[in-house]
Design a protein around this motif. Structure first.
Motif, mmCIF file in Angstrom:
data_model
loop_
_atom_site.group_PDB
_atom_site.id
_atom_site.type_symbol
_atom_site.label_atom_id
_atom_site.label_comp_id
_atom_site.label_asym_id
_atom_site.label_seq_id
_atom_site.Cartn_x
_atom_site.Cartn_y
_atom_site.Cartn_z
ATOM 1 N N VAL A 108 -22.542 -13.886 -22.986
ATOM 2 C CA VAL A 108 -21.411 -12.885 -23.134
ATOM 3 C C VAL A 108 -20.718 -13.201 -21.530
ATOM 4 N N ARG A 109 -18.868 -12.972 -22.843
ATOM 5 C CA ARG A 109 -17.753 -13.827 -21.976
ATOM 6 C C ARG A 109 -17.401 -12.142 -20.827
ATOM 7 N N VAL A 110 -16.080 -12.705 -20.294
ATOM 8 C CA VAL A 110 -15.731 -11.983 -19.084
ATOM 9 C C VAL A 110 -14.014 -11.275 -19.671
ATOM 10 N N ALA A 111 -13.982 -10.735 -21.001
ATOM 11 C CA ALA A 111 -11.590 -10.972 -20.773
ATOM 12 C C ALA A 111 -11.025 -10.408 -19.723
ATOM 13 N N PRO A 112 -10.339 -11.136 -18.744
ATOM 14 C CA PRO A 112 -9.557 -10.854 -17.547
ATOM 15 C C PRO A 112 -9.172 -9.726 -17.949
ATOM 16 N N MET A 138 -9.766 -8.007 -24.199
ATOM 17 C CA MET A 138 -11.226 -7.388 -25.091
ATOM 18 C C MET A 138 -11.125 -8.178 -26.286
ATOM 19 N N LEU A 139 -10.715 -7.787 -27.471
ATOM 20 C CA LEU A 139 -10.825 -8.346 -28.474
ATOM 21 C C LEU A 139 -10.830 -9.974 -28.272
ATOM 22 N N ARG A 140 -10.727 -11.264 -27.518
ATOM 23 C CA ARG A 140 -10.337 -12.257 -28.044
ATOM 24 C C ARG A 140 -12.192 -12.216 -27.145
ATOM 25 N N ALA A 141 -12.067 -11.980 -26.206
ATOM 26 C CA ALA A 141 -13.926 -11.359 -25.630
ATOM 27 C C ALA A 141 -15.182 -11.404 -26.834
ATOM 28 N N LEU A 142 -14.561 -10.853 -27.600
ATOM 29 C CA LEU A 142 -15.400 -10.225 -28.109
ATOM 30 C C LEU A 142 -15.717 -10.424 -29.480
ATOM 31 N N ALA A 143 -14.783 -12.001 -29.397
ATOM 32 C CA ALA A 143 -15.018 -13.019 -30.673
ATOM 33 C C ALA A 143 -15.987 -13.647 -31.653
ATOM 34 N N GLY A 144 -16.463 -12.910 -32.583
ATOM 35 C CA GLY A 144 -17.898 -13.474 -32.724
ATOM 36 C C GLY A 144 -19.258 -12.919 -31.439
ATOM 37 N N ARG A 145 -18.761 -11.560 -30.907
ATOM 38 C CA ARG A 145 -19.668 -11.038 -30.257
ATOM 39 C C ARG A 145 -19.698 -9.517 -30.181
ATOM 40 N N SER A 146 -20.524 -8.608 -29.934
ATOM 41 C CA SER A 146 -20.626 -7.362 -30.113
ATOM 42 C C SER A 146 -20.546 -6.997 -28.618
ATOM 43 N N GLY A 147 -20.210 -7.510 -27.941
ATOM 44 C CA GLY A 147 -20.496 -6.627 -26.403
ATOM 45 C C GLY A 147 -19.653 -7.521 -25.544
ATOM 46 N N CYS A 148 -19.053 -7.656 -24.012
ATOM 47 C CA CYS A 148 -18.515 -8.102 -23.450
ATOM 48 C C CYS A 148 -18.587 -7.518 -21.779
ATOM 49 N N LEU A 149 -18.092 -8.261 -21.350
ATOM 50 C CA LEU A 149 -17.815 -7.302 -19.968
ATOM 51 C C LEU A 149 -16.439 -7.724 -19.589
ATOM 52 N N LEU A 150 -16.040 -6.758 -19.392
ATOM 53 C CA LEU A 150 -15.201 -6.536 -18.292
ATOM 54 C C LEU A 150 -13.614 -6.598 -17.482
ATOM 55 N N GLN A 151 -13.099 -7.732 -16.465
ATOM 56 C CA GLN A 151 -13.042 -8.279 -15.019
ATOM 57 C C GLN A 151 -12.727 -6.939 -14.965
ATOM 58 N N SER A 205 -18.521 -9.122 -13.672
ATOM 59 C CA SER A 205 -17.329 -9.360 -14.354
ATOM 60 C C SER A 205 -16.623 -10.149 -12.681
ATOM 61 N N THR A 206 -16.509 -9.453 -12.045
ATOM 62 C CA THR A 206 -16.001 -10.294 -10.748
ATOM 63 C C THR A 206 -16.260 -11.604 -9.950
ATOM 64 N N LEU A 207 -17.607 -12.248 -11.289
ATOM 65 C CA LEU A 207 -17.692 -13.422 -10.246
ATOM 66 C C LEU A 207 -18.004 -14.299 -11.132
ATOM 67 N N VAL A 208 -17.900 -14.916 -12.425
ATOM 68 C CA VAL A 208 -18.146 -15.706 -13.380
ATOM 69 C C VAL A 208 -17.252 -15.095 -14.765
ATOM 70 N N PRO A 209 -16.764 -16.269 -15.133
ATOM 71 C CA PRO A 209 -16.004 -16.182 -16.950
ATOM 72 C C PRO A 209 -16.947 -15.804 -17.953
ATOM 73 N N GLU A 210 -18.791 -16.267 -17.877
ATOM 74 C CA GLU A 210 -18.864 -15.472 -18.615
ATOM 75 C C GLU A 210 -20.198 -15.551 -18.260
ATOM 76 N N LEU A 211 -21.484 -14.471 -18.139
ATOM 77 C CA LEU A 211 -22.698 -14.534 -18.352
ATOM 78 C C LEU A 211 -23.237 -15.599 -18.549
ATOM 79 N N PRO A 212 -23.887 -16.108 -17.522
ATOM 80 C CA PRO A 212 -24.936 -17.404 -17.609
ATOM 81 C C PRO A 212 -26.231 -16.788 -18.429
ATOM 82 N N THR A 213 -26.122 -17.389 -19.133
ATOM 83 C CA THR A 213 -27.944 -17.593 -20.060
ATOM 84 C C THR A 213 -29.218 -17.074 -19.749
#
Length: 249
Positions: A158-162, A175-188, A138-146
């Motif tokens: 998987v997105r990273v919430a600012p 968090m809600l913005r990062a979760l759009a269409g997802r069931s999990g996200c990272l929190l920066q 979460s400290t390195l990228v805005p989205e986890l590479p696939t």
């Protein structure tokens, strides 16, 4: 298991809300007893899941938190209490506005995130952790590479919430913005959050997310080499195949 019921702040017996929802015509005695038993069982599952996050190294101490929803009641781990000390009498519950309606302990400071998930999705359980590899990513990228197709189990990349301070409405909104269409996200600079239809599903998604983060960190650390990544089409295909995974009932 003894029924973990206490009086609420307004003097009404906790658990009536769940009892009314499961009882006949607004909660007769039989319905209330059944509802109270359901709450007791679900609280035991919440505590067991919270303890599992510690045993599996996803949290340290009292970091992270777990919740589950039954009707309009949200059972949630309390703030600052070691999970191995929680008992049936420590049941902690709030309504969807955050008002404490069950127990005497203060709910987790991350309650805004949990409630935001329940108010905007069909989630029945939420797991939040400070898993080390996921937090590092979460400290390195805005989205986890696939790097793995299991990203599809969370709805896609998987997105990273600012970053925002813990326990704030701002963090819940990010968090809600990062979760759009997802069931999990990272929190920066913070950790992870996942949800599911059950505590087991929410926990499994957390564990999968931490594993994928560890995989990417491991692969990307090899000098002179760059991990191959899956395309959007490949992740989508995996998601369709995962819908048919497992046993049929």
């Amino acid at each position: 298991m003894a029924e973990p019921l206490r009086n609420t702040d307004d003097g009404h017996q906790a658990g009536n809300q769940a009892g009314q929802q499961s009882g006949d015509q607004g909660g007769n005695r039989t319905g209330q007893q059944a509802g109270n038993q359901d709450v007791a069982r679900l609280w035991a599952d919440v505590v067991a899941t919270a303890r599992r996050t510690v045993a599996d190294g996803l949290v340290v101490g009292t970091s992270g938190n777990v919740s589950a929803r039954i009707g309009d009641l949200v059972l949630v781990t309390p703030s600052g209490v070691p999970y191995d000390r929680l008992t049936p009498a420590d049941v902690t519950g709030v309504d969807l506005t955050g008002r404490r309606v069950l127990g005497t302990l203060v709910p987790t400071s991350e309650l805004p995130m949990h409630l935001a998930v329940y108010r905007t999705t069909d989630a029945r359980a939420v797991v939040h952790t400070h898993a080390v590899h996921a937090t590092a990513v979460s400290t390195l990228v805005p989205e986890l590479p696939t790097v793995h197709y299991m990203a599809a189990a969370l709805g896609g990349p998987v997105r990273v919430a600012p970053y925002a301070a813990y326990g704030t409405d701002e963090l819940a909104e990010n968090m809600l913005r990062a979760l759009a269409g997802r069931s999990g996200c990272l929190l920066q600079n913070h950790g992870t959050i996942t949800y599911g239809a059950t505590l087991d599903q929410a926990y499994d998604r957390t564990a999968q997310l931490e594993w994928m983060c560890r995989l990417w960190l491991t692969a990307s650390s090899v000098p002179g080499l760059t991990p191959s990544l899956l395309t959007e089409a490949q992740v989508t295909e995996a998601g369709e195949r995962l819908k048919g995974y497992g046993q049929r009932r």
